[in-house]
Design a protein around this motif. Sequence first.
Motif, PDB file in Angstrom:
ATOM      1  N   LEU A   1       0.616  -0.682   0.227  1.00 17.57           N
ATOM      2  CA  LEU A   1       0.087  -0.272  -0.053  1.00 17.57           C
ATOM      3  C   LEU A   1       1.133   1.378   0.152  1.00 17.57           C
ATOM      4  N   VAL A   2       1.995   1.533   0.886  1.00 15.16           N
ATOM      5  CA  VAL A   2       3.174   2.837   1.310  1.00 15.16           C
ATOM      6  C   VAL A   2       3.825   2.504  -0.832  1.00 15.16           C
ATOM      7  N   GLU A   3       3.855   1.112  -0.826  1.00 18.11           N
ATOM      8  CA  GLU A   3       4.775   1.660  -2.564  1.00 18.11           C
ATOM      9  C   GLU A   3       3.404   1.788  -2.922  1.00 18.11           C
ATOM     10  N   GLY A   4       2.207   1.898  -3.484  1.00 15.04           N
ATOM     11  CA  GLY A   4       1.402   2.815  -4.364  1.00 15.04           C
ATOM     12  C   GLY A   4       0.696   0.864  -5.150  1.00 15.04           C
ATOM     13  N   ILE A   5       0.659  -0.288  -5.047  1.00 12.68           N
ATOM     14  CA  ILE A   5      -0.012  -0.736  -5.168  1.00 12.68           C
ATOM     15  C   ILE A   5      -1.368  -0.440  -5.909  1.00 12.68           C
ATOM     16  N   VAL A   6      -2.979   0.103  -4.997  1.00 14.15           N
ATOM     17  CA  VAL A   6      -3.394   0.734  -5.536  1.00 14.15           C
ATOM     18  C   VAL A   6      -3.087   1.771  -6.679  1.00 14.15           C
ATOM     19  N   ASP A   7      -2.221   2.840  -6.805  1.00 13.47           N
ATOM     20  CA  ASP A   7      -1.989   2.976  -7.973  1.00 13.47           C
ATOM     21  C   ASP A   7      -1.730   2.727  -8.988  1.00 13.47           C
ATOM     22  N   ILE A   8      -0.841   1.830  -9.150  1.00  8.99           N
ATOM     23  CA  ILE A   8      -0.192   0.648 -10.279  1.00  8.99           C
ATOM     24  C   ILE A   8      -1.892   0.245 -11.164  1.00  8.99           C
ATOM     25  N   PHE A   9      -3.029  -0.503  -9.875  1.00  8.68           N
ATOM     26  CA  PHE A   9      -3.895  -1.157 -10.462  1.00  8.68           C
ATOM     27  C   PHE A   9      -4.615   0.448 -11.130  1.00  8.68           C
TER      28      PHE A   9
ATOM     29  N   LYS B   1      -1.431   5.604  -2.065  1.00  6.90           N
ATOM     30  CA  LYS B   1      -0.383   5.828  -1.771  1.00  6.90           C
ATOM     31  C   LYS B   1       0.415   6.575  -1.125  1.00  6.90           C
ATOM     32  N   LYS B   2      -0.299   7.443  -1.523  1.00  6.01           N
ATOM     33  CA  LYS B   2      -0.294   8.972  -0.137  1.00  6.01           C
ATOM     34  C   LYS B   2      -0.935   8.452   0.445  1.00  6.01           C
ATOM     35  N   ALA B   3      -2.159   8.280   0.474  1.00  7.10           N
ATOM     36  CA  ALA B   3      -3.291   8.008   1.991  1.00  7.10           C
ATOM     37  C   ALA B   3      -2.999   7.245   2.689  1.00  7.10           C
ATOM     38  N   ALA B   4      -2.282   5.909   2.284  1.00  4.35           N
ATOM     39  CA  ALA B   4      -1.488   4.971   2.895  1.00  4.35           C
ATOM     40  C   ALA B   4      -0.176   5.033   3.641  1.00  4.35           C
ATOM     41  N   GLN B   5       0.464   6.811   3.658  1.00  4.85           N
ATOM     42  CA  GLN B   5       1.426   7.333   4.501  1.00  4.85           C
ATOM     43  C   GLN B   5       0.671   7.907   5.715  1.00  4.85           C
ATOM     44  N   LEU B   6      -0.585   7.943   5.901  1.00  2.00           N
ATOM     45  CA  LEU B   6      -1.391   7.964   7.123  1.00  2.00           C
ATOM     46  C   LEU B   6      -1.055   6.964   8.101  1.00  2.00           C
ATOM     47  N   GLU B   7      -0.776   5.317   7.379  1.00  2.00           N
ATOM     48  CA  GLU B   7      -0.036   4.319   8.323  1.00  2.00           C
ATOM     49  C   GLU B   7       1.183   4.763   7.937  1.00  2.00           C
ATOM     50  N   GLY B   8       2.056   5.020   7.103  1.00  2.00           N
ATOM     51  CA  GLY B   8       3.372   4.492   7.319  1.00  2.00           C
ATOM     52  C   GLY B   8       4.620   5.190   7.699  1.00  2.00           C
TER      53      GLY B   8
END
Length: 91
Positions: A9-17, A29-36
Motif C-alpha cells: 500500500l505504501v509503495e503504491g500498488i493501488v495507484d498502479i492497479f 500511496k499518498k493516503a497510505a502515508q497515514l499508516e506508513g
Amino acid sequence: MIVGPEVPLVEGIVDIFRKKRLTIFGPTKKAAQLEGSKCFAKKIMKKYGIPTASFEIFTDRESASRYIKKQGAPIVVKASGLAAGQGRLCL
C-alpha cells in the motif's frame, strides 16, 4: 483485489492497479502515508486540529536522547515508518 499488507500500500500498488484500470480496494500511496509514516500522520493531525498527543520529530539519535533526558518520564518514543504491527522502538 483487496490489499491488506502495509508495504504494498505504501509503495503504491493501488495507484498502479487504478492506472491500469484494474479493480482494487485500498488506500492510494499518498493516503497510505497515514499508516506508513508516524511523522506524516502527526503533522496532518496537527494541521487539521485533530486531537493527538504532543510530539517532536528528530532525525538523529543525539537530539532525541537530549530531548528525552530533558522531558523525563513518562514519555513515549516511536520510530516513524512501517513496523508490521510490531511497535518497534528505535533511538
